[in-house]
Design an enzyme around this catalytic site. Structure first.
Site, mmCIF file in Angstrom:
data_model
loop_
_atom_site.group_PDB
_atom_site.id
_atom_site.type_symbol
_atom_site.label_atom_id
_atom_site.label_comp_id
_atom_site.label_asym_id
_atom_site.label_seq_id
_atom_site.Cartn_x
_atom_site.Cartn_y
_atom_site.Cartn_z
ATOM 1 N N HIS A 165 -1.030 -0.908 7.116
ATOM 2 C CA HIS A 165 -0.687 0.510 7.157
ATOM 3 C C HIS A 165 -1.445 1.180 8.299
ATOM 4 O O HIS A 165 -2.585 0.802 8.596
ATOM 5 C CB HIS A 165 -1.045 1.191 5.822
ATOM 6 C CG HIS A 165 -0.420 2.527 5.648
ATOM 7 N ND1 HIS A 165 -0.954 3.678 6.189
ATOM 8 C CD2 HIS A 165 0.701 2.908 4.985
ATOM 9 C CE1 HIS A 165 -0.185 4.707 5.862
ATOM 10 N NE2 HIS A 165 0.826 4.269 5.145
ATOM 11 N N ASP B 279 4.968 -0.162 -0.104
ATOM 12 C CA ASP B 279 6.255 -0.854 -0.066
ATOM 13 C C ASP B 279 6.201 -2.223 -0.736
ATOM 14 O O ASP B 279 7.227 -2.741 -1.170
ATOM 15 C CB ASP B 279 6.713 -1.027 1.383
ATOM 16 C CG ASP B 279 6.957 0.294 2.072
ATOM 17 O OD1 ASP B 279 7.614 1.148 1.467
ATOM 18 O OD2 ASP B 279 6.484 0.478 3.207
#
EC number: 2.3.3.16
Length: 371
Positions: A253, A307
């Site tokens: 991320h 996700d």
């Protein structure tokens, strides 16, 4: 002038909406820990918090629930568009176009928060209508007696969901509501800063979220688990991927250098759904990827993001993978609209610069004399 590709670490506004501690892996909405909101709150209450900056009292919560329930129906011309659009259309294209159509008709001078409520209420209806129409099923109209999350699943399925599914959907929507200055939120603000209308700003957000590097990553993570096929093949799969320079989907991320707190929460909900649906093998594959991936990539501060388990949760709840970005949008609409309203209180047209690298003073040559 310093070049910051992707505007990394560039702040464009001050905010009181969301705070991310990427080093410690913490997330706060209006100062409240995401862990507390996921455990104790619900979609309507958290949406109120993000829009208005405080938790609602009983009267305010009832009012926002009623306001959302009253706005779920969509105009007939949008229903007709959904019925006539090609059945193999990308669901995000359908959602983007439907939201744009809503904007054509809404000429009101209502306060922005009322338009935010309208959009938040109608997006699940647009998504569910399209999914049922493309599958040759009858449209299921909204039920105002159900909560926002329950009603979404009800319209998708044609039957009221059980408490486990309803609560999981509620939590998943809370976790996807906002995440500070991500690509789609920034897209909304670029449009809003020109003093365009809210529908145009949200259309831009949907367009940005459609990209596989943003809203489509959860489907790619799910595809990865299905591709592996067996828990015994996980380690070999990961090593081959990394040796060939490929990414492990759902890992890493831009902000988090620790385990994404949203992924931690969704992991347990994915586990519970897997047990209920008889899908434990798929969950165990994901869990093994999580374990081995953390051992290898954790050394570089690369861990699972939201996700990683979101795709499993949406899949177990009955959503087709191509719908995942639209489900994401149905939650993120709250954050998008909140940031637009916040930015417009002290608006400045967003106009960054580019560093020119070309030639200067080139001589114009008549077309007859060009090679």
């Amino acid at each position: 002038m310093e070049l910051r590709k992707g505007l990394e670490d560039i702040a464009i506004k001050e905010t009181e909406i969301t705070y991310i501690d990427g080093v410690l892996g913490r997330l706060y909405y209006r100062g409240y820990s995401i862990y507390d909101l996921a455990e104790f709150s619900n979609f309507e209450e958290t949406a109120y918090l993000i829009w208005f900056g405080k938790l609602p009292n009983k009267k305010e919560l009832q009012e926002i629930k009623e306001a959302l329930a009253e706005e779920r129906e969509i105009p007939e011309y949008i229903t007709e568009f959904i019925k006539n659009v090609r059945k193999d259309a990308n669901p995000m294209d359908v959602l983007r176009t439907a939201v744009s159509m809503l904007g054509i008709e809404d000429r009101s001078n209502e306060e922005l928060w009322k338009k935010a409520v309208k959009l938040t209420a109608k997006i699940p209806t647009i998504i569910s209508y399209f999914d049922r129409v493309r599958k040759g099923l009858d449209i299921v109209h909204p039920d105002p007696s159900l909560s926002h999350a329950e009603n979404f699943l009800y319209m998708m399925r044609g039957e009221k969901p059980n408490p486990i599914d309803s609560r999981t959907m509620d939590v998943a929507m809370i976790l996807h509501m906002d995440h500070e200055m991500n690509a789609s939120t920034f897209a909304c603000l670029v449009v809003a800063s020109t003093l365009s209308d809210l529908y145009s700003a949200i259309t831009a957000g949907i367009s940005a979220l459609k990209g596989p590097l943003h809203g489509g990553a959860n489907a790619e993570a799910l595809k990865q688990f299905m591709e592996i096929g067996s828990k015994d093949k996980v380690e070999e799969y990961i090593l081959k991927k990394l040796e060939s320079g490929q990414r492990i989907m759902g890992f890493g991320h831009r902000i988090y250098k620790a385990y994404d707190p949203r992924a931690k929460i969704l992991k347990e909900y994915a586990r519970n759904l897997a047990k209920e649906k008889g899908k434990m093998e798929l969950f165990e594959i994901a869990e093994k990827v999580d374990e081995i991936g953390c051992k290898i990539l954790g050394k570089k501060n690369i861990y699972p993001n939201v996700d990683f388990y979101a795709g499993l949760v949406f899949y177990f709840l009955g959503f087709d993978p191509d719908l995942f970005p639209t489900v994401f949008a149905s939650s993120r609409i709250v954050g998008w609209t909140a940031h637009v309203m916040e930015y417009l209180k002290d608006n400045k047209l967003i106009r960054p610069k580019a560093i020119y690298k070309g030639e200067i003073g080139r001589k114009y040559i008549n077309i007859e004399n060009r090679e």
